[in-house]
Write a protein that holds these residues in place. Structure first.
Motif: not given
Length: 512
Positions: A323-327, A383-389
């Motif tokens: 999961f990247i984002f959960q709202t 989520g965990d281990y997210i590297e975001l651009g």
């Protein structure tokens, strides 16, 4: 008869030439598309003809009594004015006419007033108001405001509280209400969604006056223009017809020029070979000299160097959590919620396009998910281990750095050659790389920002209107690169041709 004519225009920034001895004419009722790659000078041309920028050489001549309207996104809007107040300023001339009528009625009470002359003037002014539908102005204002989505964020809103996209919509609505003899539109669809673009298309198709339009939206251009001016290699060339017709004629002319170049190169090689073999022999020296004279007098065909085309490639980092984002019951906004409580899930490897009318909160949603701005209520679990651009829709203007400096500051481990190569892969030339970012076109600035994004390893890309300002080649290459990207993508976009077929779609209107 020309209502706008540009003669022998030359202009540049420092050592960078933009135009060299170009001419342009606009006839009454013509619908012109000003096209060309990013950085060729389309917006600069608009600034010159509107007087915002003085050319190095040449003249800009307007016909007498011609009114022109320019979509200038840097227009200052006064604090305290509502959206309706701004739109009503489109009819300032008519309100002044009404004031004059009231003054005349007051003056009729004066002793010795020439009643006949005053009544005649009132009649003329009244006719002018009625011919311009003055007494139904508010209905006309509401019609255009509704068609462009201005109604969605409130006619009584203070204009200084609007987002950049909302502000542009208000300025566009005001400009269309003014209905000038010449409309000058620089990428008007950038902040419009599909429904509003469709309305603007119909409006321009039926616009009886002239306009000059800059747009990289090819289907939109094809539907509304009948003349093309192509900006390329410091020149400006006129073509009759729509964009597809221009492309066909341009490709044919280019093929003919290349064929003529090849024939001439063969002729040059044959002549030179004859001269080299025969100039030293007494019997053939005169023939060799004759051929040498022909070579010297030959008007040589030159092919323009190919413009660098961008090659986008986004680096990928380690795999993130599922999961990247959960709202949970997320409410976004500033002073008040823009949506109902949202329960959204964005997972690894999803590619999602968020669509919907501008100004209703799509950018606010992205910023709330990223934690750039606080939510009103509810929660966002990342989520965990997210590297975001993150590619923002709007960035601060006035950046005095060069692209070389900006990328080198961000990646100090690279040497100068590597930084230049990275920028060149994004379609920027040496002159672009060494110019201040603030003088680059919108498309060139976007390419600098993509260069910064591409050189970091990411597993999630969050993109807010990434196609704004990009030319056709850059847009197609970006689409290819994003389709090939193995990570997750969450993207706001108003161009169905760009995202259809490779993304899921979240319609923001369903979230409100």
């Amino acid at each position: 008869m020309s209502i706008l004519e540009v003669k022998h225009l030359s202009h540049g920034f420092g050592e960078r030439t933009i135009f060299e001895d170009v001419s342009f004419r606009l006839l009454k009722g013509e619908h012109i598309g000003l096209v060309g790659a990013n950085g060729e000078g389309k917006s600069t041309f608009m600034s010159i003809v509107t007087g915002h920028l003085q050319p190095d050489e040449g003249k800009v001549e307007w016909s007498k009594y011609v009114t022109a309207g320019y979509l200038d996104q840097h227009t200052v809007l006064e604090a305290g004015m509502t959206v309706r107040d701004v739109l009503r300023t489109a009819f300032d001339e008519l309100f002044k006419t009404e004031e004059r009528i009231n003054e005349i009625y007051m003056s009729m009470a004066d002793e010795g007033a020439d009643m006949d002359a005053l009544m005649e003037e009132v009649g003329e002014l009244q006719d002018r108001l009625e011919s311009r539908d003055f007494y139904t102005l508010d209905a006309k204002i509401d019609e255009v405001a509704r068609a462009l989505g201005v109604m969605d964020f409130g006619m009584e809103s203070d204009v200084t509280e609007l987002s950049g996209g909302q502000r542009t919509k208000v300025l566009l609505a005001k400009l269309l209400l003014e209905k000038p003899d010449i409309l000058l539109l620089d990428e008007p669809t950038n902040y419009l969604d599909a429904e509003h673009i469709e309305w603007l298309k119909r409006y321009l198709q039926n616009y009886e006056n002239a306009f000059v339009l800059i747009s990289h939206d090819i289907p939109f251009l094809n539907d509304v223009i009948n003349i093309v001016y192509h900006v390329e290699n410091h020149d400006l060339v006129r073509y009759t017809g729509d964009y597809d017709n221009f492309q066909a004629v341009y490709a044919m002319k280019k093929a003919q020029l290349e064929a003529a170049y090849e024939r001439q190169q063969k002729e040059i090689a044959d002549l030179q070979d004859f001269v080299n073999r025969n100039k030293a022999r007494v019997a053939t020296r005169n023939m060799a000299m004759s051929r040498q004279k022909k070579l010297d007098k030959m008007d040589r065909i030159e092919l323009q160097a190919e413009k660098p085309k961008p090659s986008f490639e986004f680096k990928e980092s380690r795999t993130p959590s599922r999961f990247i984002f959960q709202t949970q019951d997320l409410e976004i906004g500033y002073d008040r919620p823009l949506t109902k409580p949202l329960n959204l899930t964005f997972e690894r490897n999803q590619k999602v396009a968020i669509i919907g009318a501008n100004g209703i909160g799509k950018t606010t949603l992205l910023k709330s998910l990223l934690g750039v701005i606080p939510q009103i209520s509810g929660s966002v679990e990342r989520g965990d281990y997210i590297e975001l651009g993150y590619f923002e829709q709007e960035v601060a203007s006035g950046n005095r750095q060069t692209p070389l400096e900006a990328v080198w500051d961000a990646f100090p481990a690279l040497n100068q050659a590597e930084v230049r190569a990275a920028l060149a892969r994004c379609g920027l030339t040496s002159k672009h790389i060494e110019s201040q970012i603030q003088v680059l076109s919108g498309g060139e600035q976007a390419k600098v920002r993509f260069c910064l994004l591409m050189n970091r390893e990411n597993n999630v890309l969050v993109l807010d209107e990434p196609t704004n300002h990009l030319d056709v080649d850059a847009k197609e290459e970006l689409k290819r690169a994003l389709k090939a990207y193995k990570g997750s993508i969450l993207m706001v976009c108003h161009e169905p041709d760009f995202y259809e077929g490779w993304t899921e779609v979240w319609d923001f209107n369903d979230l409100m």
